[in-house]
Design an enzyme around this catalytic site. Structure first.
Site, PDB file in Angstrom:
ATOM      1  N   HIS A 128     -62.802  68.327  35.517  1.00 23.47           N
ATOM      2  CA  HIS A 128     -61.739  68.562  34.549  1.00 23.47           C
ATOM      3  C   HIS A 128     -61.414  67.200  33.926  1.00 23.47           C
ATOM      4  O   HIS A 128     -61.479  66.184  34.618  1.00 23.47           O
ATOM      5  CB  HIS A 128     -60.439  69.035  35.190  1.00 23.47           C
ATOM      6  N   ASP A 169     -59.186  65.183  36.102  1.00 27.18           N
ATOM      7  CA  ASP A 169     -59.688  64.695  37.400  1.00 27.18           C
ATOM      8  C   ASP A 169     -60.255  63.312  37.229  1.00 27.18           C
ATOM      9  O   ASP A 169     -60.118  62.466  38.109  1.00 27.18           O
ATOM     10  CB  ASP A 169     -60.893  65.501  37.930  1.00 27.18           C
ATOM     11  N   GLU A 210     -64.429  81.798  33.742  1.00 30.84           N
ATOM     12  CA  GLU A 210     -64.431  81.916  35.208  1.00 30.84           C
ATOM     13  C   GLU A 210     -63.353  82.899  35.641  1.00 30.84           C
ATOM     14  O   GLU A 210     -62.157  82.597  35.581  1.00 30.84           O
ATOM     15  CB  GLU A 210     -64.180  80.531  35.817  1.00 30.84           C
ATOM     16  N   GLU A 223     -67.020  82.733  40.912  1.00 35.67           N
ATOM     17  CA  GLU A 223     -66.663  82.001  42.140  1.00 35.67           C
ATOM     18  C   GLU A 223     -66.445  82.987  43.280  1.00 35.67           C
ATOM     19  O   GLU A 223     -65.693  83.957  43.152  1.00 35.67           O
ATOM     20  CB  GLU A 223     -65.400  81.169  41.891  1.00 35.67           C
ATOM     21  N   HIS A 277     -62.896  83.828  44.378  1.00 36.16           N
ATOM     22  CA  HIS A 277     -62.186  84.615  43.361  1.00 36.16           C
ATOM     23  C   HIS A 277     -62.583  86.087  43.451  1.00 36.16           C
ATOM     24  O   HIS A 277     -61.759  86.981  43.244  1.00 36.16           O
ATOM     25  CB  HIS A 277     -62.485  84.075  41.963  1.00 36.16           C
ATOM     26  N   ASP A 303     -56.889  81.266  47.718  1.00 40.45           N
ATOM     27  CA  ASP A 303     -58.159  80.690  47.307  1.00 40.45           C
ATOM     28  C   ASP A 303     -58.382  79.479  48.217  1.00 40.45           C
ATOM     29  O   ASP A 303     -58.080  78.348  47.853  1.00 40.45           O
ATOM     30  CB  ASP A 303     -58.014  80.253  45.834  1.00 40.45           C
ATOM     31  N   ASP A 329     -61.027  78.120  49.198  1.00 42.85           N
ATOM     32  CA  ASP A 329     -62.099  77.217  48.730  1.00 42.85           C
ATOM     33  C   ASP A 329     -62.854  76.544  49.862  1.00 42.85           C
ATOM     34  O   ASP A 329     -63.018  75.323  49.880  1.00 42.85           O
ATOM     35  CB  ASP A 329     -61.506  76.131  47.809  1.00 42.85           C
ATOM     36  N   ASP A 368     -67.331  74.285  44.379  1.00 46.73           N
ATOM     37  CA  ASP A 368     -65.889  74.294  44.124  1.00 46.73           C
ATOM     38  C   ASP A 368     -65.219  74.585  45.471  1.00 46.73           C
ATOM     39  O   ASP A 368     -64.687  75.669  45.708  1.00 46.73           O
ATOM     40  CB  ASP A 368     -65.562  75.365  43.075  1.00 46.73           C
TER      41      ASP A 368
END
Ligand code: XLS
Ligand code: NI
Ligand code: NI
Length: 436
Positions: A101, A104, A232, A268, A271, A307, A309, A339
């Site tokens: 991003h 980031d 996404e 993802e 998700h 999430d 991750d 991710d």
């Protein structure tokens, strides 16, 4: 600059017998499986936001991550140092791609102009690092969810000024992605949804989102960015409901608004779980529509309900994912972007290596198993044989669209009760277990 990971060598492939935790047991980058090198199948990417920026805070406690190369400041200098830490990490791990991003990689400034110039300065550094190492950008994106201005959305904010600000941010992020040779650009609308319907006009918000994406497409053409745009899907978190809630909702949105030809999906795993689907389902839905673009490779805890991750380590999961990818010909511009974040308890730099090594090995095993299943052929044969009544006669006419209700009624009246075959679910599950 001194090394960020001084005690960690380049991760070697040592094969399944190895007991070295800092070695690959299955991922052998140049090994050819199903006609392609492993690294070409996977196109693994490091997610900058997790690997470099996640402090491992949770709602109940502060960050625990030890990242000695990072002085914790919001300066551009610190951001530039981080670039080299990330590239050293990718190099030692043997991963060719990264994703980021805008916020980031570079700090948000006091004004939009300052944010733009911070991003340009760090992009220069990223370009240097790419040229020095041969690493590439899989996709870029803009963070339209962290800053308080976006607390009620970005492209779906009720405030037109916020919409414009988000447009300016995305414009810049696409330009920087293009300058870095990015192979795609992702839209994840974390706050493009609502917290409550009491204050929300869905129709207006969704129309605004479509207008936003049309302008992004127009801008991409203007600057000559050739990579695909990805959407996404995610059903919620941080929103109560996100408009791009799952693959099917994205497809409906893209078709309704004439955006289908410009977008693919970035799916993802976690998700999918939150949407009440399996990743396998989401991938099949996207593949059927010809828009399986890229994957955010992670997994979620089935019990926690966030999430989470986590890194993907489930061989059944990776096997199913690789079966879909092999059948559809695999990634073109997309890849497997981790991710995923290490657990708050796994706070040392070396844990980043364990996490990614595990994910890469899990996909390597999934690929080898999926390839063996496909070469064996029984599974594929069963699936196609199951539809064989559509291969000729009345079935072929149905598929060709050359029959009608009258003819079908005549067929049904003349042919008595259909003879149907067992679905053989258990037999197929046992068959797959021969290979796992
Ligand atoms: C968050 C999303 C995010 C996107 C990129 O849940 O997965 O990380 O991948 O904005
Ligand atoms: Ni993601
Ligand atoms: Ni996510």
């Amino acid at each position: 600059m001194s090394e960020a990971f001084p005690n960690i060598p380049k991760i070697p492939f040592e094969g399944p017998q190895s007991k070295n935790p800092l070695a690959f047991k299955h991922y052998d980058a140049n090994q050819v499986v199903a006609g392609k090198k492993m690294k070409e199948h996977f196109r693994f990417a490091v997610a900058y936001w997790h690997a470099m920026r996640n402090s491992l805070a949770d709602p109940f406690g502060v960050g625990t991550a030890q990242r000695p190369w990072d002085d914790g400041s919001d300066s551009v200098d610190n951001a530039k140092r981080r670039v080299w830490a990330c590239f050293e990490f990718m190099d030692k791990l043997g991963v060719d791609y990264y994703c980021f991003h805008d916020r980031d990689v570079a700090p948000e400034g006091k004004t939009l102009a300052e944010s733009h110039s911070n991003l340009d300065a760090v992009a220069d550094e990223l370009l240097k690092a790419q040229q020095a190492t041969g690493k590439k950008l899989l996709w870029g994106t803009a963070c339209l969810f962290a800053h308080p201005r976006y607390n009620q959305g970005a492209a779906t904010s009720p405030n037109a000024h916020v919409f414009a600000y988000a447009a300016a941010q995305v414009k810049k992020a696409i330009e920087v992605t293009h300058r870095l040779g990015g192979e795609g650009y992702t839209f994840w609308g974390g706050r493009e949804g609502y917290a409550t319907l009491w204050n929300t006009d869905i129709k207006r918000e969704v129309d605004h989102l479509a207008a936003f994406l049309h302008m992004a497409v127009e801008h991409k053409k203007k600057i000559g960015f050739k990579g695909p745009f990805y959407i996404e899907p995610k059903p919620r978190e941080p929103s109560t409901h996100q408009y791009d809630s799952d693959a099917a909702a994205c497809l409906n949105f893209l078709r309704e608004h004439g955006l289908m030809e410009h977008f693919k999906l970035n799916l993802e795993t976690n998700h999918a779980t939150l949407a009440g689907h399996s990743m396998w389902h989401e991938m099949e839905v996207a593949a059927a529509a010809g828009v399986l673009g890229s994957v955010d490779a992670n997994t979620g805890d089935e019990l926690i309900g966030w999430d989470t991750d986590q890194f993907p380590t489930d061989i059944y999961l990776t096997t199913k994912m690789m079966l879909v990818l092999l059948r559809t010909g695999g990634f073109t511009t997309g890849g497997l972007n981790f991710d995923a974040k290490v657990r708050r308890e796994s706070f040392e730099p070396v844990d980043l290596f364990h996490a990614h090594i595990g994910g890469m090995d899990a996909f390597a095993r999934g690929l080898k198993i999926a390839d063996a299943i496909r070469r064996d052929g029984r599974w594929d044969q069963f699936r196609s044989a199951r539809y064989s009544t559509f291969d000729s006669g009345i079935g072929a006419k149905i598929e060709a669209g050359t029959t009608n209700f009258e003819e079908l009624e005549a067929f049904a009246l003349a042919n008595g009760e259909p003879v149907i075959a067992s679905g053989r679910q258990e037999m197929l599950e046992n068959l797959i277990n021969e290979f796992v």
